[in-house]
Design an enzyme around this catalytic site. Structure first.
Site, short mmCIF file in Angstrom:
data_model
loop_
_atom_site.label_atom_id
_atom_site.label_comp_id
_atom_site.label_asym_id
_atom_site.label_seq_id
_atom_site.Cartn_x
_atom_site.Cartn_y
_atom_site.Cartn_z
N SER A 244 -1.60 9.79 19.34
CA SER A 244 -0.91 11.03 19.64
C SER A 244 -1.72 11.84 20.65
CB SER A 244 -0.73 11.86 18.37
OG SER A 244 -0.18 13.12 18.67
N HIS A 245 -1.04 12.75 21.30
CA HIS A 245 -1.72 13.70 22.18
C HIS A 245 -2.51 14.71 21.36
CE1 HIS A 245 1.25 11.98 24.81
NE2 HIS A 245 0.57 12.46 25.82
N SER A 246 -2.13 14.88 20.12
CA SER A 246 -2.74 15.88 19.26
C SER A 246 -3.51 15.22 18.12
CB SER A 246 -1.63 16.77 18.67
OG SER A 246 -2.13 17.55 17.61
N SER B 185 2.87 9.21 27.73
CA SER B 185 1.54 8.90 28.25
C SER B 185 0.64 8.28 27.18
CB SER B 185 0.88 10.12 28.88
OG SER B 185 0.66 11.13 27.94
#
Length: 127
Positions: free
Chosen positions: A10-12, A72
């Site tokens: 995840s981006h987070s 991404s």
């Protein structure tokens, strides 16, 4: 005998870790579930190094599936897999797919069966 491992990209960091915590409630403790979210400095983004480390940590010998949250993260996973093929990047909904994969991995199912459970979660209606 190990179980199929699950890597959450995840981006987070908080999102990946929160989903990992949820999966720990539905999977047996033996299923390796590793979160690979955020960047090393705590920002939003995806880190190839974190992902490579997560894959290694999740691999108990029966394969690893990777679930990613956004585009991404998928690109980062693909780049990492070019260098270290073997894990399976699965096109599935992040939360529902991860839950289905964790439950299925808990039964001792193989890599393809765990991946298919994650994919099928896309078609399960919520109501």
């Amino acid at each position: 005998m190990g179980l199929v491992g699950i890597v959450l990209v995840s981006h987070s960091e908080q999102l990946a870790s929160g989903l990992r915590d949820l999966l720990r409630q539905v999977a047996t403790p033996e299923v390796p579930i590793i979160a690979a979210g955020g960047t090393p400095d705590g920002d939003l983004g995806t880190s190839p190094d974190r992902l490579a480390e997560a894959i290694a940590a999740a691999d108990s010998g029966d394969g690893v599936i990777i679930l990613a949250d956004l585009g991404s993260a998928v690109l980062t996973a693909r780049a990492v897999l070019e260098e270290a093929p073997g894990p399976l990047l699965v096109d599935a909904p992040f939360v529902e797919g991860a839950v289905a994969a964790a439950v299925t991995a808990s039964t001792g199912a193989g890599l393809e069966e765990v991946a298919e459970a994650a994919r099928e979660a896309r078609d399960v209606p919520k109501f």
